[in-house]
Design a protein around this motif. Structure first.
Motif, PDB file in Angstrom:
ATOM      1  N   GLN A  20       0.857  -1.188   0.000  1.00  0.00           N
ATOM      2  CA  GLN A  20       0.000   0.000   0.000  1.00  0.00           C
ATOM      3  C   GLN A  20       0.894   1.239   0.000  1.00  0.00           C
ATOM      4  O   GLN A  20       1.787   1.351   0.836  1.00  0.00           O
ATOM      5  N   GLU A  22       0.776   5.661  -0.648  1.00  0.00           N
ATOM      6  CA  GLU A  22       0.028   6.898  -0.900  1.00  0.00           C
ATOM      7  C   GLU A  22       1.009   7.973  -1.343  1.00  0.00           C
ATOM      8  O   GLU A  22       2.119   8.055  -0.814  1.00  0.00           O
ATOM      9  N   ARG A  48      -3.912   6.804  -3.888  1.00  0.00           N
ATOM     10  CA  ARG A  48      -3.651   5.610  -3.069  1.00  0.00           C
ATOM     11  C   ARG A  48      -3.455   4.440  -4.021  1.00  0.00           C
ATOM     12  O   ARG A  48      -4.254   4.228  -4.929  1.00  0.00           O
ATOM     13  N   TYR A  49      -2.388   3.692  -3.801  1.00  0.00           N
ATOM     14  CA  TYR A  49      -2.042   2.560  -4.650  1.00  0.00           C
ATOM     15  C   TYR A  49      -2.026   1.273  -3.845  1.00  0.00           C
ATOM     16  O   TYR A  49      -1.567   1.258  -2.703  1.00  0.00           O
ATOM     17  N   LEU A  51      -0.121  -2.083  -4.781  1.00  0.00           N
ATOM     18  CA  LEU A  51       0.833  -2.604  -5.765  1.00  0.00           C
ATOM     19  C   LEU A  51       1.063  -4.086  -5.543  1.00  0.00           C
ATOM     20  O   LEU A  51       1.210  -4.537  -4.407  1.00  0.00           O
ATOM     21  N   ALA A  60      -0.916  -1.937 -10.496  1.00  0.00           N
ATOM     22  CA  ALA A  60      -1.242  -0.886  -9.518  1.00  0.00           C
ATOM     23  C   ALA A  60      -2.723  -0.567  -9.650  1.00  0.00           C
ATOM     24  O   ALA A  60      -3.178  -0.113 -10.699  1.00  0.00           O
ATOM     25  N   ARG A  61      -3.457  -0.822  -8.597  1.00  0.00           N
ATOM     26  CA  ARG A  61      -4.877  -0.446  -8.558  1.00  0.00           C
ATOM     27  C   ARG A  61      -5.023   0.579  -7.449  1.00  0.00           C
ATOM     28  O   ARG A  61      -4.322   0.526  -6.442  1.00  0.00           O
ATOM     29  N   GLY A  62      -5.945   1.518  -7.648  1.00  0.00           N
ATOM     30  CA  GLY A  62      -6.096   2.517  -6.611  1.00  0.00           C
ATOM     31  C   GLY A  62      -7.125   3.563  -6.922  1.00  0.00           C
ATOM     32  O   GLY A  62      -8.002   3.369  -7.766  1.00  0.00           O
ATOM     33  N   LEU A 123       5.180   6.598  -9.372  1.00  0.00           N
ATOM     34  CA  LEU A 123       3.773   6.673  -8.970  1.00  0.00           C
ATOM     35  C   LEU A 123       3.229   8.105  -9.052  1.00  0.00           C
ATOM     36  O   LEU A 123       2.040   8.304  -9.277  1.00  0.00           O
TER      37      LEU A 123
END
Length: 183
Positions: A20, A22, A48-49, A51, A60-62, A123
């Motif tokens: 996680q 940020e 916010r990621y 990974l 990478a979702r967020g 990021l």
């Protein structure tokens, strides 16, 4: 050249599970991003990621959250906008020079692809690009329609009605009517 909002995240910090992370843009970074994207202001930008590694890269979702002020494309009036955007990005190693990137079959709900080189993914730049894609490309203020009308610009409805009335043979019909009146 380093992007205005750079947050490199080393690949060796991403283990087998999910990491996680940020990122938040500083006032100076937000000012530079506003210049880059032609915005009046970027008041807030954070992401916010989650990974995780996959077989060929990093997923990478967020969620991206931001507040910006755009300029109306007609009046240049300031238009505040809030951005709340979920995203999914697949970071892949940059193909070597002369090497074609592997073909990737992605469905509609799959990730956007971003290439990286070296031992880190950025990021901050990914968040900046996600913000740019979420912006209204042609923001209009409530006064825009009146200003355009005063300038003689037809609305979409007026232009459509005019096109339907004249149609592809509208000019020929007008000529026929003119010639018919001479008889």
């Amino acid at each position: 050249m380093t992007p205005e909002f750079s947050r490199p995240h080393r690949l060796d910090q991403i283990g087998a599970g999910e990491a996680q992370v940020e990122v938040t843009a500083s006032p100076e970074e937000r000012e530079a991003l506003a210049r880059r994207f032609g915005l009046k202001e970027v008041e807030r930008l954070e992401a916010r990621y989650a990974l995780r590694r996959d077989a060929i890269g990093v997923i990478a979702r967020g969620h991206l959250s931001g507040a910006v002020t755009q300029a109306c494309v007609v009046t240049d009036e300031p238009l505040p906008a809030k951005i709340e955007e979920d995203f999914a990005i697949r970071f892949l190693p940059e193909p070597s020079e002369g090497e074609a990137p592997d073909e990737l079959e992605l469905s509609e709900d799959e990730c956007d692809t971003v290439f990286y080189s070296g031992g880190a993914i950025d990021l901050g730049e990914a968040a900046a690009e996600t913000l740019a894609l979420a912006l209204d490309p042609f923001p209009r203020s409530p006064n825009a329609a009146a200003v355009l009308k005063d300038a003689g610009v037809l609305s979409e409805e007026e232009a459509k009605r005019l096109a339907e009335e004249s149609g592809p043979f509208g000019g020929l019909a007008a000529l026929r009517d003119k010639l018919g009146k001479k008889d």
